[in-house]
Motif scaffolding. Sequence first.
Motif, PDB file in Angstrom:
ATOM      1  N   GLY A 179      -9.812  -0.674  -9.310  1.00 36.75           N
ATOM      2  CA  GLY A 179      -8.938  -0.370  -8.188  1.00 36.75           C
ATOM      3  C   GLY A 179      -9.371   0.855  -7.400  1.00 36.75           C
ATOM      4  N   ALA A 180      -8.903   0.929  -6.161  1.00 38.05           N
ATOM      5  CA  ALA A 180      -9.239   2.057  -5.286  1.00 38.05           C
ATOM      6  C   ALA A 180      -8.551   3.320  -5.774  1.00 38.05           C
ATOM      7  N   ARG A 194       0.850  -1.188   0.000  1.00 40.61           N
ATOM      8  CA  ARG A 194       0.000   0.000   0.000  1.00 40.61           C
ATOM      9  C   ARG A 194       0.887   1.241   0.000  1.00 40.61           C
ATOM     10  N   GLY A 196      -8.533   1.077   1.068  1.00 37.97           N
ATOM     11  CA  GLY A 196      -7.956  -0.144   0.525  1.00 37.97           C
ATOM     12  C   GLY A 196      -8.221  -1.400   1.313  1.00 37.97           C
ATOM     13  N   THR A 238      -9.484  -4.898   2.493  1.00 42.17           N
ATOM     14  CA  THR A 238     -10.054  -6.079   1.855  1.00 42.17           C
ATOM     15  C   THR A 238     -11.257  -6.538   2.664  1.00 42.17           C
ATOM     16  N   SER A 246     -15.389  -0.904   1.505  1.00 45.62           N
ATOM     17  CA  SER A 246     -14.250  -0.039   1.201  1.00 45.62           C
ATOM     18  C   SER A 246     -14.305   0.363  -0.262  1.00 45.62           C
ATOM     19  N   ASP A 297      -6.313   6.761  -5.654  1.00 46.83           N
ATOM     20  CA  ASP A 297      -5.101   7.160  -4.942  1.00 46.83           C
ATOM     21  C   ASP A 297      -5.478   7.958  -3.706  1.00 46.83           C
ATOM     22  N   ARG A 298      -4.928   7.599  -2.550  1.00 43.48           N
ATOM     23  CA  ARG A 298      -5.330   8.241  -1.301  1.00 43.48           C
ATOM     24  C   ARG A 298      -4.948   9.715  -1.261  1.00 43.48           C
ATOM     25  N   SER A 326     -11.916   0.078  -2.353  1.00 43.63           N
ATOM     26  CA  SER A 326     -11.272  -0.978  -3.124  1.00 43.63           C
ATOM     27  C   SER A 326     -12.261  -2.074  -3.483  1.00 43.63           C
ATOM     28  N   SER A 367      -4.352   1.716   4.799  1.00 45.47           N
ATOM     29  CA  SER A 367      -5.548   1.148   4.170  1.00 45.47           C
ATOM     30  C   SER A 367      -6.711   2.133   4.142  1.00 45.47           C
TER      31      SER A 367
END
Length: 273
Positions: free
Chosen positions: A179-180, A8, A157, A159, A170, A182-183, A172, A78
Amino acid sequence: MTVTSAERPPLDETVLSAISPDLVPGVSVEVVEQAASTNALVVERARAGAPEGLVVVTEHQTAGRGRLDRSWETPARSALTFSVLLRPTAPTRSWPWLPLLTGYAVDKALKAAGFDAGVKWPNDVLIDDRKVAGILVERIETEQGPCAVVGIGINVGLTADELPVPTATSLSIEAGDRGAPDRTALLVDVLASLREAYDTWQAGGDLAGMRLAESYADACVTVGRDVRVDLPDGSVLAGMATAIDPSGHLVVDGPSGRVAVGAGDVVHVRAAG
């Protein structure tokens, strides 16, 4: 499957250090590797005289707090876990709008990122009726006057086996193969959305209040549903949630007529059944 922190990526501190004034005016971001609670850190900074717009974000929050002192911990990197210091000049009577406008701002940013999000009154953000973000707003007295510490936690992110409860999700999980997000980019977008909503609220006036209430109600998945409202005295208010009034109260039409309840007056609000 559990994802390790090495898989991550960390927040981009170079981008975040340049967030003001180009990206989000009046905001400065401090990144800490680990913290028990970002709200607690910002409370300390506020009492030491920190200015409005301070944001503290942690890669790993170990003792986060929510409403009713519920606590949680998420794996490192996450989530987006951060707190914002605000020093509102708006009348104190309108401060109950702060958690609502924060939830609306997060919801707006997630929608812009392609997620079918909605706000559960007063301030949880859901995707498909599962919680993806939570908010805690605390009023703090300081020598410079009262301020608000706005804590926001977004599951980015995590799971499926890392979720704190079965009713959570979440970004993700919801994003699937794409895909999640970008933070770092998401944090910038949420702060920009919050700044816009906050500035509108600060401007005040009946028209601004009506627009905020209408925008919030449009995003609120609670309105239009049969709900069960658990009250602090143990009683239950059941009925149809029909509106958000100009004060940010949830309006419930029940057997005894129409009742408006504030966020501070309830323990839980759930969909009936």
